[in-house]
Design an enzyme around this catalytic site. Structure first.
Site, PDB file in Angstrom:
ATOM      1  CB  CYS A 103       0.521   7.007   3.999  1.00 51.51           C
ATOM      2  SG  CYS A 103       2.179   7.617   5.089  1.00 51.51           S
ATOM      3  CG  HIS A 143       1.559   2.786   1.823  1.00 51.81           C
ATOM      4  ND1 HIS A 143       1.463   4.370   1.017  1.00 51.81           N
ATOM      5  CD2 HIS A 143       2.198   3.404   2.429  1.00 51.81           C
ATOM      6  CE1 HIS A 143       1.837   5.619   1.382  1.00 51.81           C
ATOM      7  NE2 HIS A 143       2.378   4.844   2.335  1.00 51.81           N
ATOM      8  CD  GLU A 179      -0.600   3.247  -1.310  1.00 49.99           C
ATOM      9  OE1 GLU A 179      -1.216   2.492  -0.997  1.00 49.99           O
ATOM     10  OE2 GLU A 179       0.091   4.806  -1.857  1.00 49.99           O
TER      11      GLU A 179
END
Lengths: 982, 271
Positions: B98, B228, B230
């Site tokens: 990002c 994302h 994560e």
């Protein structure tokens, strides 16, 4: 000094998303003659000619400011051709975060020191409108869409100043304000003229105090008292002694006044909030409430190691004038409150609830001095978005309510939730001998008189008079500060106490922290954004992103180092000195010295009069619909009920990776979740559920039942996702019209009484609250518009095991649909009546004897894994809840209304479908769990409605056995998604 | 320091806000993680030698003022150029998610030098404002397709969230897309639920050219992506886990596991 102007244009004029968005907004205004909008960014640079050479300007433009792939650079200005040019620049002194960042980056680029700033930057925006538009239309577009007068200047030619406006150096002069010999009239004039907003009794108390001291106050002393005693800071109405009387409907006004004056049925309430809201919390005395009503936020236990805290703030006034900055600083301030709770908390979630007028209000119906509600809504959402997203805090729960009476007073509620070690849950006190360390942003003239301003009725002239009350936030300054504070917390904490600078600025923060110890503040040490502030302005400025730390002398260097390492400004500005006095100094001279005791206890508390008379309400007459599907579609499309996906998706609701139940539900990501759940401690299955309840439409009928309905709704939402009603805490946020009107105060008393009764019955303590009690608008024609009584109930609940959480989307064909809880003829204030422009009088009433048992029973079923999905029938009743559940799961259902449990008065299908009776749950149960569930529900009112079908249609049989709805749920979903799909 | 541990340095600065969850993701994959403020790295760039993977987390570095990622990129270019060049020569890995992806692109590290262009011609693509001109939080379907990228096997489908306002991948001209394709640098594309190429919103959630969601450099070791990973390292982060019969596979985790495995193999960090 040389000034250069740089324009950054999109390389491809067709690829200008900002311009396209503005064009769409212009069309929304009903202006058809504009057929194109081109945007550009403007940077103005100023520096000495030796540093800021032509070559350097080009380097800055090409290597830093413009994107080499998508943008092109013009040094100087480009002509607008046939188009009409509009440029928007910030007024001098308004915070410009992009300029500050650009100054720093230019220093990096040119290998210059970052401080002092060698090349100064200001930014602006440029629009070229093409089409045949008159100057009037252009002005209308500029004022309505492109710029906000209170902070920005509009130019119709390219703007390049000869030099940047510089703050004038301040020449110190100690100012005394003679008040000892003023007459009552003069005292009131002084209060108004000086924007103190103190009433006569308060002005007289100050006069008396200084007569005793045999001297005149300084301006800073007077300001300190005005800030500390403002409604915003001290909540004097809620803490006052109230004489309250309750009268039946039908008496005329004179009779009511006579009865009240005669003391008939008079109830003397000593301290409204203490005897209702606080009292319930105290009497419940639950072991998991750790710190309530004494700190910035209420704190409850998450587990043995961790605690969570929550605060909800209103930020209405600034949002009415400058919605973007107002909303951003609203959320920013609430987040700071949470950071400064106990020994310091890490913000883990935000909530946002708004009240606006109808966004489709015709322009000519918007009063002068007011922004259009659609514009307000868009800018408020953008403000919350930009601040919350930049802070990296997920915004997970919210709601929007629409009512025309919010037109001059939009309401912006911002909630913040924090996580802190349990042993740091208690509020901490400054110790005598501690240094006063100010950390975070610099102080400017922004937000001066915010606290006192928010304590008065708003008029169409407020935008002009109070533009200095507008605050512009800078989320990154706050995020940097947070990073440093959390490190200081982990290393000790290195501070003894922590308080944010909110309303009243340093005067409130230091005044409150030092109330037991006394303090000496060296105001000339406070770092300033620009020259020219006098000591009183420094003292009361509400510049954002500042926190005050009380630090033992041996730890001061440690904190200053932590801050310096991450480019965060921290300054020692004085001492908590043990004197019991508040001493203000500037350049070695004393500019204020008052006893803390007078500041905090000197406020006179007059008796307030409150009357509640039950309203006379007309009976609603609504014929049964001939086309139920069409009625349901229209109901779903009402803005309050319609999908808020346009808002929700602009918020990052997943940052931090802890959002287990998200705000948008189901495989299509479009179901409206009842509550959000976050699991904030990695590796732990304990979670926090967040929900809210608010029923402003019911306030016109009965503020007491309105309050209970809001509480019941918030608890239902918590239960629907798997929250535990036994460990649920509530927060109260009152937004009311001016309470010097005894009827309004009477309504407030009724609401507070309901808070007590409800909290005791549900065993849901209030842990924090806030009020805003002068939400009225006076139009240029002198018309007074009072907002509806608005009480937001926020709920925070501990979820014992997040893997047991459920969501509201229908899960599988063949499952049974059950409605638990009795349906009554509760149509008064319903959205079904609103659809027919009626209010009615049969108000939903919560049965406090049975409701807590229902919540507990449903929570038990969910905890036992017996419920596939649960949804709360609230706005729009059973029909809306049902169709939401179905389209969220991309499934249908066949329903028979004879299965709806109801009382004997209910004899119509529309009542069964649209009644907003509280304490009901719509449940989806797998066939294999049905017997178990039915057995467990014994003793409660419940019924089987039908079964979920694979075919995504809603089929409803009436009580008379007729098919009254057979329609695609996807059609309903479309109606629901469309209204606010901006 | 134990030689058996893969070590990750996550760089943070003012406005970084996805560092904690990114650290957790690498830890779950077995790596040791330090989150370091850029000022501390600038003061002692030599510490880079202790690490194998450099991560740029998401967030709003410096508020995305001027343009997303631009100011941090400016710092990298002017203060860390040669240590970073050495880093890549050493065979180490870099991940930008990002805002981190935006930083790598604005710093000229992604797509980076390509054989088709001059060595100095490194600003060939960018990430700019979403086509809808606003921030968008949404779960998207992705397909990985690069055999070059060391972070992931090709042919893998993923469901991951995006949350950005400036994620529209844009190229200077068609030659850049051709080069990216020829070099196998296109790692992720947005696809529709059935795996076919994403055409319109919301499948292509920001109007990216070629529905490109993530790219790598020509070494395959520098990866940047807008979604994302994560945020999907546990099954209950799935957007509708509550209606899935079986426990959801956390799609994001494999990226971190793969990277740790790659370092073990390629850099002889023994397990």
């Amino acid at each position: 000094m040389a000034v250069y102007r740089i324009e950054i244009h999109p390389q491809n004029p067709a690829d200008d998303p900002a311009g396209t968005a503005v064009l769409a907004e212009i069309r929304q205004l009903g202006i058809a003659e504009v057929h194109g909008v081109q945007t550009a960014r403007i940077f103005l640079l100023q520096g000495s000619p030796e540093i800021l050479t032509h070559a350097q300007v080009h380097k800055i433009a090409l290597q830093l400011l413009a994107d080499p792939v998508t943008e092109r650079v013009v040094v100087g200005h480009e002509t607008a051709g046939a188009g009409r040019l509009v440029e928007v620049h910030l007024k001098p002194g308004v915070m410009d975060p992009v300029a500050a960042s650009a100054e720093m980056a230019i220093a990096d680029l040119l290998d210059l020191p970052r401080q002092p700033v060698a090349i100064q930057v200001r930014t602006g925006r440029r629009y070229v409108l093409s089409g045949h538009l008159t100057p009037e239309t252009s002005t209308q577009i500029s004022r309505r869409l492109l710029a906000n007068d209170s902070i920005e200047q509009i130019h119709e030619t390219a703007f390049t100043p000869a030099e940047f406006p510089q703050g004038k150096a301040y020449e110190f002069r100690r100012v005394e304000v003679p008040i000892r010999n003023l007459t009552d009239d003069q005292l009131q004039q002084l209060s108004r003229r000086g924007h103190l907003f103190l009433d006569l009794a308060e002005m007289k108390a100050i006069q008396e105090h200084f007569r005793t001291l045999d001297r005149e106050p300084t301006d800073a002393e007077l300001e300190t008292l005005a800030q500390t005693w403002s409604e915003h800071c001290v909540h004097k109405t809620l803490k006052a002694q109230v004489h309250f009387s309750h009268h039946p409907a039908g008496l005329n006004e004179d009779d009511v006044h006579e009865h009240h004056a005669a003391g008939d049925q008079m109830e003397v309430i000593d301290n409204l909030v203490k005897s209702t809201i606080f009292r319930a919390t105290k009497e419940l005395d639950l072991p998991w409430t750790l710190s309530v009503f004494k700190d910035n936020a209420g704190v409850i236990a998450l587990d043995d190691q961790w605690a969570v805290c929550m605060k909800v703030e209103t930020h209405n006034r600034p949002s009415a004038i400058e919605p973007y900055g107002g909303a951003a600083t609203g959320i920013g301030g609430c987040i700071r409150d949470v950071i400064a709770t106990g020994g310091g908390a890490r913000p883990i979630a935000s909530t946002d609830i708004f009240c606006f007028a109808d966004p489709s209000t015709p322009n000519e119906q918007v009063p002068a001095g007011v922004l259009h509600p659609r514009r307000i809504a868009q800018r408020v959402v953008a403000g919350v978005r930009d601040y919350g997203n930049r802070m990296g805090i997920p915004t997970v729960n919210g709601a929007v309510y629409f009512d025309q009476r919010y037109i001059g007073n939009p309401l912006v509620f911002c909630g913040s939730v924090g996580l802190l070690p349990r042993h740091l849950a208690d509020k901490r006190n400054a110790q005598a001998g501690d240094r006063i360390i100010l950390i975070g942003g610099r102080t400017g003239r922004d937000g001066i008189h915010g606290a006192t301003f928010s304590s008065d009725v708003i008029t169409d002239k407020h935008g002009d008079e109070f533009s200095h009350a507008v605050q512009i936030g800078n989320a990154i300054t706050e995020k940097k500060m947070l990073d440093v504070i959390l490190q200081a917390r982990e290393s000790g904490p290195l501070y003894n106490a922590i308080t944010d600078c909110g309303a009243g600025g340093l005067s409130s923060a230091i005044g409150e922290m030092g109330s037991q110890t006394g303090a000496t503040v060296e105001l000339d040490k406070v770092p300033l954004k620009y020259d020219g502030l006098n000591y009183a302005e420094i003292w009361i400025s509400e510049a954002q992103e500042r926190i005050v730390l009380s630090v033992a002398p041996e730890n001061a260097a440690g904190i200053l180092e932590l801050a310096a390492a991450e480019d965060v400004e921290a300054t020692d500005i004085g001492l908590f000195d043990g004197s019991g006095k508040l001493t203000l100094r500037y350049q070695g001279q004393t500019v204020g010295c008052m006893d803390m005791e007078f500041i905090h206890d000197g406020l006179p508390s007059p008796i307030r009069q409150a009357v509640w008379q039950e309203p006379v309400l007309p009976k609603a007459v609504v014929a049964e619909p001939t086309d139920y599907a069409a009625t349901l579609s229209r109901l779903l499309a009402m803005p309050t009920l319609a999908s808020k996906h346009w808002i929700i998706r602009q918020y990052d609701h997943e940052v931090q990776g802890a959002t287990i139940v998200k705000p948008l539900i189901g495989p299509g990501g479009d179901g409206p979740g009842d509550a959000a759940v976050i699991a904030p401690v990695p590796g732990s299955s304990r979670g926090v559920a967040l929900a809210n309840g608010c029923q402003p439409r019911l306030g016109d009928l009965d503020p007491y039942q309105m309050t209970l309905s809001g509480m019941d709704e918030a608890i239902r939402n918590i239960v629907c996702v798997g929250g535990d009603p036994e460990t649920t805490a509530l927060l109260d946020n009152f937004c009311w019209p001016k309470c010097s009107d005894r009827m309004h105060l009477g309504a407030l008393v009724r609401a507070c009484q309901a808070c007590y009764d409800g909290a005791m019955a549900f065993r849901t303590p209030f842990i924090s609250g806030k009020d805003s009690l002068s939400n009225e608008f006076i139009t240029d024609e002198g018309k007074r518009i009072c907002i509806p009584y608005t009480l937001l109930i926020s709920a925070i609940s501990i979820v014992p095991d997040v893997s047991r959480c459920i969501t509201m989307d229908a899960k599988a064909a063949g499952n049974y649909l059950l409605l638990v809880g009795q349906t009554h003829r509760h149509m008064g204030g319903s959205w079904y009546y609103a659809l027919h422009n009626q209010n009615g009088r049969s108000i939903p009433s919560v049965d406090l004897a049975t409701a807590p048992g229902v919540h507990k029973k449903i929570a038990g079923l969910i905890a036992a894994g017996l419920v596939a999905s649960a949804h709360d029938p609230s706005e729009g009743g059973l029909a809306v809840a049902l169709v939401e559940m179905l389209f969220a799961g991309r499934l249908g259902a066949e329903i028979d209304l004879t299965g709806v449990p109801h009382d004997n008065e209910v004899d119509r299908d529309d009542i069964l479908l649209f009644s907003e009776s509280p304490t009901r749950y719509l449940l989806e149960i797998k066939p294999e769990h049905l017997d178990d569930v039915l057995r467990r529900l014994r003793g409660l009112a419940f019924g089987i409605l039908g079964r979920v079908t694979h075919e995504p249609n809603l089929v409803v049989q009436s009580i008379g056995g007729k098919e009254i709805i057979n329609a695609s749920v996807d059609e309903f979903r479309r109606a629901w998604c469309h209204t606010l799909d901006w | 320091m134990e030689s058996s541990t893969v070590r990750v340095l996550l760089l943070r600065t003012a406005g970084t806000n996805c560092d904690r969850e990114l650290a957790l993701a690498f830890q779950r994959a077995g790596a040791a993680v330090d989150v370091v403020h850029i000022n501390r790295l600038l003061a002692a760039p030599g510490q880079l030698g202790d690490y194998h993977i450099l991560g740029f987390p998401g967030g709003f570095s410096y508020g995305d003022d001027i343009a997303s990622g631009k100011i941090l990129a400016n710092q990298l270019v002017h203060h860390l150029r040669s240590p970073l060049q050495q880093w890549v020569r050493d065979g180490k890995m870099i991940l930008g998610i990002c805002n981190g992806f935006q930083v790598l692109v604005k710093a000229g590290m992604l797509p980076g030098p390509m054989p088709q262009f001059d060595a100095s011609d490194i600003f060939t693509a960018t990430l700019t404002h979403n086509a809808q001109a606003r921030f968008e939080d949404r779960w998207v379907h992705l397909k990985s397709q690069s055999s070059l990228c060391k972070w992931l096997e090709p042919g893998i489908s993923m469901l991951l969230p995006i949350a950005h306002g400036e994620g529209r991948f844009t190229v200077r001209d068609a030659a850049v897309t051709e080069a990216l394709e020829a070099n196998d640098q296109i790692v992720f594309r947005y696809v529709s639920e059935d795996g076919t190429p994403a055409k319109d919103f919301p499948d292509n959630p920001n109007g990216s050219a070629g529905a490109i969601a993530g790219i790598c450099d020509i070494t395959g070791r520098i990866l940047g992506l807008m979604p994302h990973p994560e945020r999907f390292i546990e099954s209950m982060q799935h957007p509708y886990w509550s209606r899935l019969a079986a426990t959801a596979t956390p799609d994001g985790l494999q990226l971190f596991e793969n990277a740790v495995k790659y370092i073990h193999q390629s850099m002889a960090v023994s397990v």
